[in-house]
Design a protein around this motif. Structure first.
Motif, PDB file in Angstrom:
ATOM      1  N   MET A   1       6.246   2.173   4.838  1.00  0.00           N
ATOM      2  CA  MET A   1       5.989   3.050   3.703  1.00  0.00           C
ATOM      3  C   MET A   1       6.610   2.477   2.429  1.00  0.00           C
ATOM      4  O   MET A   1       6.189   2.790   1.320  1.00  0.00           O
ATOM      5  N   CYS A   2       7.597   1.583   2.611  1.00  0.00           N
ATOM      6  CA  CYS A   2       8.247   0.945   1.465  1.00  0.00           C
ATOM      7  C   CYS A   2       7.367  -0.117   0.818  1.00  0.00           C
ATOM      8  O   CYS A   2       7.762  -0.737  -0.170  1.00  0.00           O
ATOM      9  N   SER A   3       6.180  -0.322   1.366  1.00  0.00           N
ATOM     10  CA  SER A   3       5.200  -1.189   0.708  1.00  0.00           C
ATOM     11  C   SER A   3       4.572  -0.488  -0.483  1.00  0.00           C
ATOM     12  O   SER A   3       3.970  -1.131  -1.348  1.00  0.00           O
ATOM     13  N   GLU A   4       4.686   0.845  -0.528  1.00  0.00           N
ATOM     14  CA  GLU A   4       4.044   1.630  -1.573  1.00  0.00           C
ATOM     15  C   GLU A   4       5.019   2.424  -2.433  1.00  0.00           C
ATOM     16  O   GLU A   4       4.703   2.773  -3.566  1.00  0.00           O
ATOM     17  N   ILE A   5       6.174   2.739  -1.872  1.00  0.00           N
ATOM     18  CA  ILE A   5       7.141   3.566  -2.601  1.00  0.00           C
ATOM     19  C   ILE A   5       8.527   2.947  -2.519  1.00  0.00           C
ATOM     20  O   ILE A   5       8.792   2.092  -1.677  1.00  0.00           O
TER      21      ILE A   5
ATOM     22  N   SER B   1      -0.687   5.114   7.456  1.00  0.00           N
ATOM     23  CA  SER B   1       0.652   5.674   7.272  1.00  0.00           C
ATOM     24  C   SER B   1       1.073   6.489   8.486  1.00  0.00           C
ATOM     25  O   SER B   1       0.330   7.374   8.928  1.00  0.00           O
ATOM     26  N   VAL B   2       2.248   6.186   9.025  1.00  0.00           N
ATOM     27  CA  VAL B   2       2.832   6.944  10.128  1.00  0.00           C
ATOM     28  C   VAL B   2       4.273   7.242   9.710  1.00  0.00           C
ATOM     29  O   VAL B   2       5.221   6.620  10.185  1.00  0.00           O
ATOM     30  N   ASP B   3       4.411   8.163   8.776  1.00  0.00           N
ATOM     31  CA  ASP B   3       5.701   8.348   8.094  1.00  0.00           C
ATOM     32  C   ASP B   3       6.167   9.790   8.027  1.00  0.00           C
ATOM     33  O   ASP B   3       7.028  10.128   7.214  1.00  0.00           O
TER      34      ASP B   3
END
Length: 256
Positions: free
Chosen positions: A147-151, A248-250
């Motif tokens: 998820m840190c690829s986007e945020i 996304s699996v977050d």
């Protein structure tokens, strides 16, 4: 005529397929390999840590092929392809690292190490095995992003600029290769996990785990098997019309 439910479930069956998983000696990578074997796949397990790799092999109902592999060494990957002898049907680029530090304290070596493992490794493995898949006319590649690829998450107390940059790169490599190989019968997708309960996160201070859990809509970290299930879906024929996707699996973290 087969029962409709049985026919649908059969798309998840990986019997007769070989799956290569990098960074498979522990954590998410190990669980991915166990899950894919449970679905019927023959497992080829690699990790830079040869000792840990040998230790976990006995955890599999059917012992996997194991190879020590540094994914930053492109020649070693080409050599591995020769040792295996046939191209795997599934490639899971899971190997990854993180070195958390404020940017002012991130050394050149730290920056290059994280980018080399997380991004170069994905490219090198995909170039070698994905090209072979394209020649054959079939294959599924699943990259482990974040998820840190986007945020940018609220790091306490450090930041991970190199890690975030590397995972953003993984997403774009995923999309680019998906377009390049789409008509060759090769699908390329990625899974972007949120916070995952693992050996690494268990070492974090409890107040940090509590804070990150509270920031997640579902209120908890993922378990490795929950990430592995998403990988299984993308690796299987159940996702046959998906390529270039970043799943996304977050726990809803990126919905805020």
């Amino acid at each position: 005529m087969p029962h409709r439910g049985t026919s649908s479930l059969s798309k998840f069956d990986l019997t007769g397929k070989a799956a290569l998983v990098t960074g498979g000696a522990r954590g998410i990578g190990l669980q991915i390999a166990l899950t894919l074997q449970e679905a019927g796949a023959e497992i080829i397990l690699t990790d830079a840590d040869g000792v840990s790799l040998a230790d976990v092999a006995d955890r599999f109902p059917v012992k996997p092929q194991v190879y020590q592999l540094d994914v930053t060494a492109s020649q070693a990957i080409r050599d591995l392809a020769g040792k295996i002898g046939s191209c795997p049907d599934i490639l899971v680029n899971n190997a990854g690292v993180s070195r958390a530090a404020p940017t002012s304290q991130t050394t050149d070596e730290d920056w290059r190490f994280v980018l080399s493992v997380n991004l170069d490794g994905v490219f090198y493995c995909s170039r070698t095995f994905g090209s072979l898949m394209a020649e054959r006319g079939s294959g599924s590649i699943v990259n482990i992003s974040s998820m840190c690829s986007e945020i940018v998450t609220r790091q306490e107390p450090s930041v991970v600029t190199a890690y975030n940059a590397s995972k953003a790169g993984v997403n774009m490599v995923t999309k680019t290769l998906a377009c390049e190989w789409a008509r060759s019968g090769v699908r390329v997708n990625a899974v972007a996990p949120g916070f995952v309960a693992s050996d690494m996160t268990h070492k974090l201070p409890q107040e940090q785990i509590k804070s990150w859990s509270e920031q997640t809509p579902m209120g908890r970290f993922a378990q490795p098997h929950e990430i592995a299930s998403a990988v299984h879906f993308l690796a299987s024929d159940a996702s046959s019309y998906m390529t270039g996707a970043v799943l996304s699996v977050d726990g809803g973290f990126t919905c805020w």
